[in-house]
Write a protein that holds these residues in place. Sequence first.
Motif, PDB file in Angstrom:
ATOM      1  N   VAL A  13     138.022  90.978 -17.506  1.00  0.00           N
ATOM      2  CA  VAL A  13     138.349  91.401 -18.873  1.00  0.00           C
ATOM      3  C   VAL A  13     137.491  92.618 -19.216  1.00  0.00           C
ATOM      4  N   HIS A  51     138.142  83.373 -20.348  1.00  0.00           N
ATOM      5  CA  HIS A  51     138.263  84.088 -19.064  1.00  0.00           C
ATOM      6  C   HIS A  51     138.174  83.133 -17.876  1.00  0.00           C
ATOM      7  N   ARG A  67     138.803  91.825 -23.655  1.00  0.00           N
ATOM      8  CA  ARG A  67     140.244  92.088 -23.782  1.00  0.00           C
ATOM      9  C   ARG A  67     140.882  91.790 -22.434  1.00  0.00           C
ATOM     10  N   TYR A  68     141.848  90.886 -22.466  1.00  0.00           N
ATOM     11  CA  TYR A  68     142.575  90.526 -21.249  1.00  0.00           C
ATOM     12  C   TYR A  68     143.985  91.081 -21.356  1.00  0.00           C
TER      13      TYR A  68
END
Length: 255
Positions: free
Chosen positions: A84, A69, A182-183
Amino acid sequence: MARRRKLYEGKAKILYEGPEPGTLIQYFKDDATAFNNKKQGIITGKGVLNNRISEYLMVRLAEIGVPTHFIRRVNMREQLVRAVEIIPIEVVVRNVAAGSLAKRFGLEEGMQLPRAIIEYYYKSDELDDPMISEEHITAFGWAHPQDMDDMVALSLRVNDFLVGLFLGVGLRLVDFKLEFGRYYNDDDEMQIVLADEISPDNCRLWDSKTNEKMDKDRFRRDLGGVKEAYQEVARRLGVLPEAGPMDIKGPQAIQ
Ligand code: TMP
Ligand code: ASP
């Protein structure tokens, strides 16, 4: 500095709204807690050191293709990161018996494990981060089997890389905790990325010659020299701030 919207305050960090959509500012505090907040303290300068150490490690990991991130460090205590969706799981990777593993199985601290062992804990302060299995994770929908595969593969890569990196500066990476998120990219494709931080707050690092503890166990176990240990880790990695781990608090009146 302009007032920013605080989105979340954790035990060691604060997340603010970032300058652009999809970004956040991650602020590193000096607050230290252990045993799920039962022990509290301040380690002066810790936030500055962890900001640098985590930046360094995230950048090195990105160089070998581990998605993270991290975007860039902004100042002494803050870094710009991608927003994220945090997966509510702590992934612990262990190389050497220590801490709760040593206690649970009656192992002597310092015993080299036959191979890296991965454990999962559910991120919940109210429940004291209970240990969980892949069954709980997938059955309760905290992560899909494909996400689990990605997290395990990334955790083992991170472990192999960091074991070598730390050994190069005379430190043994005993164990550590990772968090993933989760991006979603511009095309709305999802990627599992490394999030949170990697620092002596969430790693066990022992001097490779003397086995001296150089991490948050010094705080947890009242061993003293906590700040000095974090400084030494930063120094060995070559990221100790030149002016020392003092924060810049704005203009100071000259006496
Ligand atoms: P443990 O032996 O107490 O289970 O800790 C394993 C590793 O995970 C150790 O490097 C410290 C880290 N950790 C965290 O970062 N956060 C936590 O809440 C806990 C319990 C451990
Ligand atoms: N980070 C956890 C806490 O604050 C536990 C730990 O690191 O020991 O309580």
